[in-house]
Design an enzyme around this catalytic site. Structure first.
Site, PDB file in Angstrom:
ATOM      1  N   ASP A 241       0.811  -1.223   0.000  1.00 19.84           N
ATOM      2  CA  ASP A 241       0.000   0.000   0.000  1.00 19.84           C
ATOM      3  C   ASP A 241       0.841   1.269   0.000  1.00 19.84           C
ATOM      4  O   ASP A 241       0.437   2.301   0.549  1.00 19.84           O
ATOM      5  CB  ASP A 241      -0.952   0.017   1.199  1.00 19.84           C
ATOM      6  CG  ASP A 241      -1.990  -1.085   1.112  1.00 19.84           C
ATOM      7  OD1 ASP A 241      -2.353  -1.460  -0.006  1.00 19.84           O
ATOM      8  OD2 ASP A 241      -2.433  -1.570   2.178  1.00 19.84           O
ATOM      9  N   ALA A 242       2.021   1.195  -0.622  1.00 20.78           N
ATOM     10  CA  ALA A 242       2.902   2.363  -0.621  1.00 20.78           C
ATOM     11  C   ALA A 242       3.310   2.778  -2.024  1.00 20.78           C
ATOM     12  O   ALA A 242       4.229   3.571  -2.192  1.00 20.78           O
ATOM     13  CB  ALA A 242       4.153   2.070   0.217  1.00 20.78           C
TER      14      ALA A 242
END
Length: 296
Positions: A241-242
């Site tokens: 999620d980056a």
């Protein structure tokens, strides 16, 4: 640039999009525009951005009509590479509207983002082909069948994850997928998957990152008494999620919400944000710069 007369009938699919990333310096816009003009292309839209005019990175998206082009596509691209791209050190791409991107969808059991994408494709809002859907559960097979899209079930467990991902990559490659969308696919993709697939993967995250990660984010948001909930769509990288963010949005909520109403509102935001991100990607409006994006 010559504007077409009001009586002319231009084919809206006979257009191309040129995207450029290169070191910023004088003369880039002039060189690109002059090249297109000299070969009979009619510029329809042009956007540009620079991180710093003095030594920064320059980004451009230019859309142009192909009616009147004096070269076939391959000679045109070779000429552009030699005459414009090489002298300016450009990382560039040329895509054609008449050749829709092939979008694969990975989904688990939640259907809201999945069905929204299928509906937008059917309504003509997304200029894509959907060659297949891959799921780790059979629940949504009937929905895919209603839209005439092949549905492949590849169960994923802790024990068979490597083999399952290898099968998924095989299916994606055989289908000629240009990119994949995780429409609430509840599995973490490994670095091996991303490297073997070798194409962009877009995810939707159920929060305005990085708040409220985990299995039950809306209950956590309810317990915290939030006044905003949102969603984030981003490209998938090995770091969970980056990846580079494409689109985000939030909506206000009040003390009257329950975990269930927060979830319903949140799913509305997820659908809209994912659709916005996918549309931007499909229309070549997203240029990745490190861990950021320029979205025209």
């Amino acid at each position: 640039m010559t504007a077409p007369s009001s009586s002319s009938r231009l084919d809206p699919l006979n257009t191309a999009v040129l995207t450029i990333t290169c070191p910023d310096r004088g003369g880039i816009v002039a060189a690109v525009s002059q090249f297109l003009f000299s070969h009979g292309a009619n510029i329809l839209h042009s956007d540009q951005h620079s991180t710093d005019p003095a030594g920064g990175t320059f980004f451009m998206r230019m859309e142009f009509h192909l009616d009147g082009l004096d070269l076939a596509r391959e000679p045109f691209e070779r000429a552009f590479a030699q005459v414009v791209a090489a002298p300016f050190g450009m990382d560039w791409r040329l895509s054609y509207t008449a050749q829709p991107k092939r979008m694969a969808i990975l989904v688990s059991r939640y259907d809201h983002c999945f069905l929204d994408l299928l509906w937008r494709r059917r309504r003509g809002e997304l200029n894509v082909e959907i060659p297949l859907v891959i799921s780790n559960h059979p629940d949504l097979a009937r929905d895919a069948d209603m839209f005439g899209i092949p549905f492949h079930v590849v169960p994923v467990t802790r024990e068979n994850k490597a083999e399952a991902e290898a099968e998924q990559v095989r299916l994606l490659q055989e289908a000629g997928a240009d990119f994949a969308v995780l429409a609430r696919y509840m599995q973490i993709l490994s670095g091996d998957f991303l490297r073997e697939f070798g194409r962009p993967v877009i995810n939707i995250h159920h929060s305005f990152l990085p708040a409220f990660v985990g299995a039950n984010p809306y209950r956590a948001a309810f317990q915290r008494g939030v006044k905003l909930i949102g969603a984030t769509s981003h490209y998938v990288t090995e770091e969970l999620d980056a990846g580079p963010i494409i689109a985000q949005d939030v909506i206000p909520v009040t003390h009257r919400e329950t975990p269930d109403t927060l979830m319903r509102l949140g799913r509305d935001v997820e659908r809209q944000v994912l659709a916005r991100a996918v549309k931007a990607h499909v229309e070549d409006r997203v240029l990745v710069h490190g861990n950021k994006t320029v979205v025209f």
